[in-house]
Design a protein around this motif. Sequence first.
Motif, mmCIF file in Angstrom:
data_model
loop_
_atom_site.group_PDB
_atom_site.id
_atom_site.type_symbol
_atom_site.label_atom_id
_atom_site.label_comp_id
_atom_site.label_asym_id
_atom_site.label_seq_id
_atom_site.Cartn_x
_atom_site.Cartn_y
_atom_site.Cartn_z
ATOM 1 N N ARG A 1 0.822 -1.207 0.000
ATOM 2 C CA ARG A 1 0.000 0.000 0.000
ATOM 3 C C ARG A 1 0.859 1.261 0.000
ATOM 4 N NH1 ARG A 1 -4.830 1.591 -1.587
ATOM 5 N NH2 ARG A 1 -5.651 -0.390 -0.795
ATOM 6 N N LEU A 2 1.936 1.264 0.760
ATOM 7 C CA LEU A 2 2.832 2.424 0.781
ATOM 8 C C LEU A 2 3.428 2.664 -0.600
ATOM 9 C CD1 LEU A 2 4.672 1.782 4.178
ATOM 10 C CD2 LEU A 2 3.050 3.623 3.696
ATOM 11 N N LEU A 3 3.860 1.595 -1.272
ATOM 12 C CA LEU A 3 4.439 1.745 -2.609
ATOM 13 C C LEU A 3 3.400 2.246 -3.600
ATOM 14 C CD1 LEU A 3 6.607 -1.512 -2.794
ATOM 15 C CD2 LEU A 3 7.394 0.822 -2.380
ATOM 16 N N HIS A 4 2.178 1.779 -3.472
ATOM 17 C CA HIS A 4 1.114 2.215 -4.377
ATOM 18 C C HIS A 4 0.762 3.675 -4.120
ATOM 19 C CE1 HIS A 4 -3.137 2.682 -5.706
ATOM 20 N NE2 HIS A 4 -2.708 1.952 -6.726
ATOM 21 N N THR A 5 0.635 4.052 -2.858
ATOM 22 C CA THR A 5 0.307 5.433 -2.517
ATOM 23 C C THR A 5 1.392 6.389 -2.990
ATOM 24 O OG1 THR A 5 -0.928 4.667 -0.574
ATOM 25 C CG2 THR A 5 -0.277 6.982 -0.608
ATOM 26 N N ALA A 6 2.648 5.934 -2.930
ATOM 27 C CA ALA A 6 3.767 6.777 -3.366
ATOM 28 C C ALA A 6 3.947 6.771 -4.879
ATOM 29 C CB ALA A 6 5.055 6.313 -2.692
ATOM 30 N N GLY A 7 3.147 5.977 -5.599
ATOM 31 C CA GLY A 7 3.221 5.952 -7.050
ATOM 32 C C GLY A 7 4.294 5.063 -7.620
ATOM 33 N N VAL A 8 4.861 4.170 -6.798
ATOM 34 C CA VAL A 8 5.916 3.283 -7.278
ATOM 35 C C VAL A 8 5.336 2.126 -8.080
ATOM 36 C CG1 VAL A 8 7.763 1.712 -6.554
ATOM 37 C CG2 VAL A 8 7.472 3.919 -5.415
ATOM 38 N N ILE A 9 4.186 1.606 -7.647
ATOM 39 C CA ILE A 9 3.537 0.512 -8.365
ATOM 40 C C ILE A 9 2.120 0.925 -8.749
ATOM 41 C CG2 ILE A 9 4.896 -1.313 -7.290
ATOM 42 C CD1 ILE A 9 2.644 -1.799 -5.323
ATOM 43 N N ASP A 10 1.626 0.379 -9.856
ATOM 44 C CA ASP A 10 0.292 0.736 -10.352
ATOM 45 C C ASP A 10 -0.808 -0.085 -9.705
ATOM 46 O OD1 ASP A 10 1.399 2.607 -12.086
ATOM 47 O OD2 ASP A 10 1.718 1.092 -13.654
ATOM 48 N N THR B 1 3.337 -9.978 -4.418
ATOM 49 C CA THR B 1 3.808 -8.755 -3.781
ATOM 50 C C THR B 1 5.226 -8.426 -4.229
ATOM 51 O OG1 THR B 1 4.621 -9.968 -1.854
ATOM 52 C CG2 THR B 1 2.350 -9.173 -1.773
ATOM 53 N N GLN B 2 5.643 -7.177 -3.999
ATOM 54 C CA GLN B 2 6.958 -6.718 -4.441
ATOM 55 C C GLN B 2 8.090 -7.321 -3.608
ATOM 56 O OE1 GLN B 2 7.549 -4.415 -7.135
ATOM 57 N NE2 GLN B 2 5.458 -5.124 -7.498
ATOM 58 N N THR B 3 7.862 -7.489 -2.303
ATOM 59 C CA THR B 3 8.968 -7.871 -1.424
ATOM 60 C C THR B 3 9.060 -9.367 -1.164
ATOM 61 O OG1 THR B 3 7.539 -7.335 0.458
ATOM 62 C CG2 THR B 3 9.098 -5.652 -0.260
ATOM 63 N N ASP B 4 7.968 -10.108 -1.320
ATOM 64 C CA ASP B 4 8.037 -11.568 -1.172
ATOM 65 C C ASP B 4 8.354 -12.172 -2.536
ATOM 66 O OD1 ASP B 4 7.533 -11.434 1.483
ATOM 67 O OD2 ASP B 4 5.433 -12.031 1.371
ATOM 68 N N SER B 5 9.653 -12.162 -2.884
ATOM 69 C CA SER B 5 10.064 -12.569 -4.225
ATOM 70 C C SER B 5 10.429 -14.044 -4.318
ATOM 71 C CB SER B 5 11.264 -11.724 -4.675
ATOM 72 O OG SER B 5 12.338 -11.853 -3.759
ATOM 73 N N LEU B 6 10.738 -14.674 -3.181
ATOM 74 C CA LEU B 6 11.092 -16.088 -3.224
ATOM 75 C C LEU B 6 9.863 -16.926 -3.545
ATOM 76 C CD1 LEU B 6 13.370 -16.399 -0.054
ATOM 77 C CD2 LEU B 6 14.088 -16.098 -2.424
ATOM 78 N N ALA B 7 10.063 -17.993 -4.315
ATOM 79 C CA ALA B 7 8.942 -18.872 -4.657
ATOM 80 C C ALA B 7 8.296 -19.435 -3.401
ATOM 81 C CB ALA B 7 9.430 -20.003 -5.569
ATOM 82 N N VAL C 1 12.792 -2.103 -0.752
ATOM 83 C CA VAL C 1 12.221 -1.332 -1.860
ATOM 84 C C VAL C 1 12.293 0.135 -1.462
ATOM 85 C CG1 VAL C 1 10.695 -3.101 -2.807
ATOM 86 C CG2 VAL C 1 9.911 -1.678 -0.917
ATOM 87 N N SER C 2 12.057 1.022 -2.409
ATOM 88 C CA SER C 2 12.263 2.439 -2.150
ATOM 89 C C SER C 2 11.103 3.258 -2.689
ATOM 90 C CB SER C 2 13.579 2.890 -2.803
ATOM 91 O OG SER C 2 13.787 4.267 -2.604
ATOM 92 N N PHE C 3 10.801 4.358 -1.997
ATOM 93 C CA PHE C 3 9.838 5.326 -2.512
ATOM 94 C C PHE C 3 10.213 6.706 -1.978
ATOM 95 C CE2 PHE C 3 7.964 3.742 1.426
ATOM 96 C CZ PHE C 3 7.493 4.888 2.064
ATOM 97 N N GLY D 1 11.442 2.136 -5.948
ATOM 98 C CA GLY D 1 11.104 0.765 -6.292
ATOM 99 C C GLY D 1 12.272 -0.155 -6.040
ATOM 100 N N PRO D 2 12.555 -1.058 -6.969
ATOM 101 C CA PRO D 2 13.681 -1.982 -6.786
ATOM 102 C C PRO D 2 15.008 -1.285 -7.027
ATOM 103 C CG PRO D 2 12.630 -2.357 -8.900
ATOM 104 C CD PRO D 2 11.781 -1.340 -8.191
#
Length: 652
Positions: free
Chosen positions: A22-31, A41-47, A61-63, A309-310
Amino acid sequence: MRTLNLGILAHVDAGKTSLTERLLHTAGVIDAIGSVDDGNTQTDSLALERQRGITIKSAVVSFAVDDITVNLIDTPGHPDFIAEVERVLSVLDGAVLVVSAVEGVQAQTRVLMRTLRRLRIPTLVFVNKIDRGGADPERVLRSVSGKLTEAVIPMGTVDAPGTSDASFTPSMAADPAFTTRLVDLLSGQDDVLLAAYVRDETAVSYDLLRTELAAQTARAQVHPVFFGSAITGAGVDALIAGVRELLPAGEGDGDGPVSGTVFKVERGPAGEKIAYVRMLSGTVRTRDRLPVRSDAEGKVTAIQVFDRGPAVRSPAVTAGQIGKLWGLHDVRIGDAIGSPPDSPANGHHFAPPTLETVVVPVRAADNGAMHAALSRLAEQDPLIDLRQDDLRQEVAVSLYGEVQKEVVQATLAADFGVDVTFRETTTICLERPVGTGAALQIIDTDPNPFLATIGLRVDPAPVGSGVEFRLEIELGSLPYSFITAVAETVPETLREGIHGWEVTDCTVTMTHSGYWARQSHSHAVFDKSMSSTAGDFRHLTPMVLMSALREAGTQVYEPMHGFRLEFPADLLGQLLPVLGRLRANLSTPVPRGMSYVLEGEIPAASVHALQQQLPALSRGEGVLETEFARHQPVVGTVPTRPRTAPDPLARS
């Protein structure tokens, strides 16, 4: 721009990964906002993280918030992965501790908050899930104040909690109740503010109170509490504004001496090491050569920094930033980059693992591949603490819990193609000396086969002091390299004491020394057979030390967990016998409405059994909180651990 390295911490399932989205979306990093349940999700990248719906590894991640770049670090919430949280603490400027508005303060919440306060890391509290059925923000606020810290203040009010229309309204200057709470809280921490308010209430303006709130939050004296929902977005704007206003961001000294901390190591697609570094001072550029320890250095071949972002490719990483560095082949978690940082957050802040298990390959031919794979995992998580038993050709790993075992098994299969099983999980004990013991081996005297004289004394030391090496020999009486050999071998030897457990809380003193100087036969080159070397001292030390330890004697201690158990009052008679069989030490049950609260201590070996039995014993209503408390002496049969190498006394 200024930089803020922000940790998101919580008990498992409180919603911190959803809040990160939600923070990344609010900051405009993800659509679009990813879902933990959907595994996107952006941060849970492991299978494995996507499959299980939990965070296993910390992720960055960054915003941007106005003129601040926020490097947001999402950490695991499950207690089995507390080591990931520990490594992140050393790089944080601030934290957001997420609490569920339904479940409230939970076991891991309390552990995390105590550590954040001890390390004085500025922390905001975000009460999440106000839209969920059963949400009770007022109850949770009382719980936060009662169980975590009294130095909290709600930063607004919640409307329609427990419904999809739940919303959060920030308190403003026009709210006299909020202003009064601010004065009461802040003046209790600052005598100057209190005196000014007593002299003239009107002199303490609302703007002054907000400035003082930011100052005391930055000093980790108070903890503002926000409410909202990561799913609906309620209250998230207010939280972002709070991060911007209340947590300390800085620019750092990019021209200063290079200093940073490695808090994470991972492997790239080609197997190359990638070091995650928080830069505290200076600037690192591509092709720079960096010392990572006194005995290692590396040349930086590539750099990425986190930007909206990344991570993205960059020619440099500078003070305040978090970067990913390639080329440091010998780097390890916890290493200093450049000058060692002087930070109170360095070191261990949580209890070490209290469990271990032997890992067994399904196919015997995979034994070598399994060991190599476990070594890779230990690079990323040093607390796995591999123990290679050369005598039995077995490998043991340390664990925080059974879920961690499942993750190790799945990771070995998915990433390395190695199928494994596990022996029964056992408790990791430790040994402490109970008396004083001394031993001496003299050069060229049986049964000493080495060209060295070593005398060592072992004395008990205060609990928690670890192992200290001291000298009673005269400085200069022994070459420094020989002293170093003894000093380095002492802790290595004490990894396995009389009963096979690691020995701690003792002082080892070198009382005697002797050596044969470098010499040779007439007109000949150096002859090792008649000259002492550091190897002689390194090989003799275990024999002398174990003899001294045998004379001192040791006591084996088992880990104990403190627990708090809340359960229906009518089930007290059923629970007490079970707790007795599990060797729990109990306090007097305390009635609380229709429930009882029972506190006490229980052996770490019994915690998993209690967790498994509790749902059936309590009709699913029991709530158990546990955490490591201390080690206590083992009563009765002393547990032993097989040695991983031959007993050094067998040589003598």
